[in-house]
Design an enzyme around this catalytic site. Sequence first.
Site, PDB file in Angstrom:
ATOM      1  N   ASP A 407       1.061  -0.943  -0.345  1.00  0.00           N
ATOM      2  CA  ASP A 407      -0.088   0.483  -0.161  1.00  0.00           C
ATOM      3  C   ASP A 407       0.801   0.981  -0.157  1.00  0.00           C
ATOM      4  O   ASP A 407       1.897   1.026   0.074  1.00  0.00           O
ATOM      5  CB  ASP A 407      -0.677   0.011   1.008  1.00  0.00           C
ATOM      6  CG  ASP A 407      -2.061   1.243   1.476  1.00  0.00           C
ATOM      7  OD1 ASP A 407      -2.041   1.395   0.599  1.00  0.00           O
ATOM      8  OD2 ASP A 407      -2.284   1.627   2.119  1.00  0.00           O
ATOM      9  N   THR A 409      -0.713   5.047   1.109  1.00  0.00           N
ATOM     10  CA  THR A 409      -0.718   5.799   1.905  1.00  0.00           C
ATOM     11  C   THR A 409      -0.168   4.804   3.571  1.00  0.00           C
ATOM     12  O   THR A 409      -0.958   4.064   4.234  1.00  0.00           O
ATOM     13  CB  THR A 409      -1.888   6.574   2.347  1.00  0.00           C
ATOM     14  OG1 THR A 409      -2.316   7.433   1.113  1.00  0.00           O
ATOM     15  CG2 THR A 409      -2.543   7.084   3.305  1.00  0.00           C
ATOM     16  N   ARG A 768      -2.414  15.463  -1.644  1.00  0.00           N
ATOM     17  CA  ARG A 768      -3.444  14.489  -1.505  1.00  0.00           C
ATOM     18  C   ARG A 768      -4.637  15.693  -1.880  1.00  0.00           C
ATOM     19  O   ARG A 768      -4.527  16.880  -1.101  1.00  0.00           O
ATOM     20  CB  ARG A 768      -3.588  13.586  -0.372  1.00  0.00           C
ATOM     21  CG  ARG A 768      -3.263  12.312   0.000  1.00  0.00           C
ATOM     22  CD  ARG A 768      -2.955  11.912   1.201  1.00  0.00           C
ATOM     23  NE  ARG A 768      -4.100  11.730   1.421  1.00  0.00           N
ATOM     24  CZ  ARG A 768      -4.000  10.392   1.029  1.00  0.00           C
ATOM     25  NH1 ARG A 768      -3.948   9.712   0.964  1.00  0.00           N
ATOM     26  NH2 ARG A 768      -5.566  10.008   2.133  1.00  0.00           N
ATOM     27  N   ASP A 966      -0.977  -0.575   6.075  1.00  0.00           N
ATOM     28  CA  ASP A 966      -1.217  -0.590   6.873  1.00  0.00           C
ATOM     29  C   ASP A 966      -2.598   0.031   7.956  1.00  0.00           C
ATOM     30  O   ASP A 966      -3.256  -0.056   8.985  1.00  0.00           O
ATOM     31  CB  ASP A 966      -0.847   1.073   7.345  1.00  0.00           C
ATOM     32  CG  ASP A 966      -1.488   2.075   6.876  1.00  0.00           C
ATOM     33  OD1 ASP A 966      -1.599   3.252   7.703  1.00  0.00           O
ATOM     34  OD2 ASP A 966      -2.177   1.434   5.502  1.00  0.00           O
ATOM     35  N   ASN A 969      -8.601  -1.152   4.935  1.00  0.00           N
ATOM     36  CA  ASN A 969      -8.513  -1.461   3.320  1.00  0.00           C
ATOM     37  C   ASN A 969      -7.691  -3.285   2.272  1.00  0.00           C
ATOM     38  O   ASN A 969      -7.925  -2.888   1.765  1.00  0.00           O
ATOM     39  CB  ASN A 969      -8.748  -0.301   1.942  1.00  0.00           C
ATOM     40  CG  ASN A 969      -7.429   0.621   2.091  1.00  0.00           C
ATOM     41  OD1 ASN A 969      -6.483   0.308   3.751  1.00  0.00           O
ATOM     42  ND2 ASN A 969      -7.475   1.300   1.750  1.00  0.00           N
TER      43      ASN A 969
END
Length: 1285
Positions: A407, A409, A768, A966, A969
């Site tokens: 992942d 983020t 972002r 982390d 999701n």
Amino acid sequence: MTWTDCCFWTRWGDSNESERTLVSNLPYEGLKSKNQPNRRYAGNGIKTTKYTLWSFIPKNLIEQFRRLANIYFVGIAALNFVPAVNAFQPQVALIPISVILALTAIKDAWEDFRRYQSDRQLNSRPCLIYSRSKQSFEERRWKDVRVGDFVRVLSNEIIPADILLLHTSDPNGVCHMETANLDGETNLKQRKVVPGFSSMNSQFEPLNFNSTVVCEKPNDNLNHFNGFLEKDKRKTGFGIESLLLRGCTVRNTADASGIVVYAGHETKSMLNNNRPRYKRSKLERKMNTEVVFCVLLLFIMCLIGAVGHVIWLETFSTIPMYFIPNSDGNYTSSVLSGFYMFLTMIILLQVIIPISLYLSIELVKMGQVYFITQDVDLYDKEKDTRVQCRALNITEDLGQIQYIFSDKTGTLTENKMVFRRCTIMGTEYPHSENAVRLAVLAGETDTDEEVIYQQNRRPPLFSLEEAQDGPARASARLPGNSSLYRSRVTAGASSSLAFSSPLETEVIPDETLLHLMEEEEEAKPYLDFFLAMTICNTVVVSTETARRQRVHERRDSSLSRNPLEYVEGLFSRVTCFQRLRMSFKNLTHKRGSHSEPFDMGETYSTFHNISDFTNSKETPDKGENAHSAHSTVNGEARRESSHAGPLEVCYEAQSPDEAALVHAAKAYGFTLLERTPDYVTVLLPSGKKLKFKVLDILTFDPIRRRMSIIVRHPHTNQIIMYTKGADSGVMERLQNSFPDKQQVKSESRDVAYKTQKDLDMYAKDGLRTLCFAKKVVTERAYNDWLVKRQEALSAISRKEELLMDTAADMENNLTLLGATGIEDRLQENVPETIQALREAGIQVWVLTGDKLETAVNIAYSCKLLDQKDLVFTFNMQNKDVCKTMLTGILNDILQCESQEKEFSIGLVIDGRTLCLLLDDDLQTQFVQLCKHCRSVLCCRATPLQKSRVVTLMRHKLKVMTLAIGDGANDVNMIQAADVGVGISGQEGMQAAMASDFSISRFKHLKKLLLVHGHWCYTRLANMIIYFFYKNVAYVNLLFWYQFFCGFSGTAMIDYWFMIFFNLLFTSAPPIMFGIMDREVSAYMLLQLPQLYKRGQHAGGYQRSTFWIAILDAFYQSLVCFFVPYWTYEGSDVDIFTLGIPMNTVSLFTIILHLAIEIKSWTVVHWVIMVGSVMIYFIVSLAFSALCISCNPPSDPYWLVQEQMADPIFYLICILTTVVALLPRYTLHALRGTLVPSDHLKARQLDQLPPHRRDQCLREWRSLKELCASFSRVSPSTQSTIAPAI
């Protein structure tokens, strides 16, 4: 014995129902259980144990016999009870398998006893349950709670069951809950009383509760709960916001009461408490194949013995006198005797299947896990966490990883969101002063190095002397000075609250934006924008007093801060804002009276009243608007507040994005003061307070990718909806709803166009992005929509779908306000870690939900993509176009390969295109393209797509995969991979709890794989091969003897010695070898990542290695048998006198064979190796002295003593051991001299002095790079430059 759960009601009583219906237990208090209305539902007692005192033995044996090896050995022991085929005393044959089963049972019993103690402690916790007879809450135990009971939970107490909240001590009907015990998130979650259930100011009376609760069946979804209260055919819907979850802790609320809807094993926390799923490692699967080969080898040896026995019997013309007839006087036929001998040989040679191998592997893995968890380099001082292992049986898989799926983020980045810039109504505000502050905090130089925040606890950012000295001293503290390191490391200092470090909370406003906001005619859109930033979120507001109520149970650690440092940290957080203001005073251009951008005392007084930014004029206060008369702060109060300093409030955010936006709005004077289920209060820059009435909140979901809050303005009484979300979720909902359609349509298009350009710029910078919009809703439209909304809230089936439809109906015709750019910085050493993993031959993929531009920027920053890479971007919606592009790229790649051209390919895929590529007809081409790619980046990927990508690569390429993330999701992706690694980040522990290994930093993955993974794989592979070798070498002694005893199944070694040989004499050395052997040091493995590649191709455990070890075992057994046999040939020694030197030289050979294989010697190695030999002689001497008739009619009494008094015995031991080990030793010497492996070279380099070692490492790397570049050029060029090289 475990306590019986007599208090339990029938579990899963509503398994056949679509919903659960329950009523209060109070009217039925004291009645028998059969008359209780909620008797079908589970009680609150918890039982996680497997066994009881009476069921332990049968259940444990059944569980152990699921392992086929145990069934095999029990069958062999049972076969020995048949008189016609037994080889030893039947009782003695049971000893090995009995010992193994007993040791495993003891281990299981101890683990189950610990679970029993935990259950008893949990079930005995006190709680308050309402009693009808006493008409008050009385203290009882957790296991006494039942569905339908009323329970009260006090502040800082743990919630005993899933409770529907009906009353709190808070006047707003709010209860704050900390879910750290459940999902690891430290921020508070807000729960509210069921809408309209009770008056907030009235005393809660459970006796008056006469409603029926209807809710969904028990499930494990922590974020979902549906139901309604029904009374007099009137339904009141509720959701997850009204449910207190078992295991969570009540905070900042004196007490909370409600009715129990789920208890015990039906609570959401218990349904999520699944046992770790069993994973079989790749090495274990291959080992099972070798066991099959050993079974085949055993069958062949037994068949040889049976055929040999038949042939031996046929050599007799008459029946010898020593043949014993059957009970009927007849003799057994030779063929039947051969069949019996086949079974006897199975009993005799059974040890060829290593009975203790599986138990030894478990012990070795436990030792490996211990050393992994104790590694100081994998300890995170800031979080006070170390690496955790939840899957004990796949440690060796860490050394065979070929693909990593990560992942972005929170995994590659800090997940510490920093407000960088914004665009409002098409105008972009870069916040240059804030960028300077962030650069100073990060210690950023003029070079292009990445800004990485260290998270150590350090002294305050600037000293008071620096702040007083002003810009002269501040400018002297530029990058490169020693004091800057102090500033840099403090920037990421941790806090007791999530997302609350100074880096995230302190923002310097843009001076141009401050100027514009002071001009009345231009202020309205800006105020709308900041109001949306302030209230369109789920941030919980608490005060310093409330924060002190939170009790943090930190683990004891010698690395924790002392109280003085803690107080200093709190002081620095409060005063850092003022000190920064002074430090940056002269770093920006002076603009009139606003040369000091942080002088809020001056700027606040110039802001106009709130009524000026609305479309309509201010209306008199009516009804709920009466609060606004009290919400205005008078001048005296403002003067007092200016002297008292800024208002200190604490924000508990569920995501770092929301925390960053709220703190950014606060920097402009829009302070979120209070949030309740019905109201949200904002302090304006002018000092006035606005108390908005919250009508509804449309929560964020990954499908809509936005959230909205509907409020009523306190002055204008207008219904306003503020929306926040991703650009893809907001821009598509924009419409024009102004009187002058043509003009405003053009203006709206222009604003949207400019905002989109700014969004693209933010994304390219790696920021972002979030968009903000507004909508004014008429009363009639809202009322019509509210009817549909209430119907959706009261539904149980299809509730999510209905709620999403109502949200889509409201979230349209939006007016764009602006957008923000938030920076999420890379973690420490991420580029170096990715580079090392690539050198180790590991392919690194990044699967993220971020925008394509943002993800690509981060990919270049972390060296996932290189400027030299040929990057292909798949961003299309048409399947035919996608297929055509795939075919064209693959053809070009094949053409370049045929021409031997050097190229490096990177692949960037958008989420919509990824959905197309995962279709069955495109999967094969997609996988073929990925095989040629140096790196792959998937953007806008959903959790399901992530798991599908991992599964696809696992199955199609047959590779070992690792997934790391982390957040919640990432759970699907983590569980789909061969090895799942979770990062205990700021978004909770969901990923860590679902993983096989959990770490706190991405950089820890480097040592976890390259060092511990390499060690675990190499150690276990060598130990397993050694185990097979050891057993074959020892068993063959008995096999060779059969050629000299008519294949009669006779053993020349006492059976007790055979038992002790595997269970005692040679059991500890291989376990020590599997735990502590170290082929290459950690330093060399980190310096030379390419050493990891051997595990990827099963270099430590190949089929050829296994068969070479088996052949070596046959050779050594021949030597160990025939040297003593030829020595005593023609003498009058008895059978056991011949067997003792064979047994002894076999022990010496097997132990010294292991000594040759050991790469690093420690005191432990010497103690165990020498100790094993000493134990052999001590036990042998004691057994020979005490065993007078242990194995009648044979008698081993005093034989060992006689042998040890004979010099020939020692000569045999020395000569036989040398001859047996000479080929292996010679092979190792020649291999190390003529063709040394990279691991041997690394081990030799590690023995050099540090300066000489580092110099050789640099030369080695240069030579490797030269050879690699030489291999990539064409053959003609090679022939030209080869002589020069």
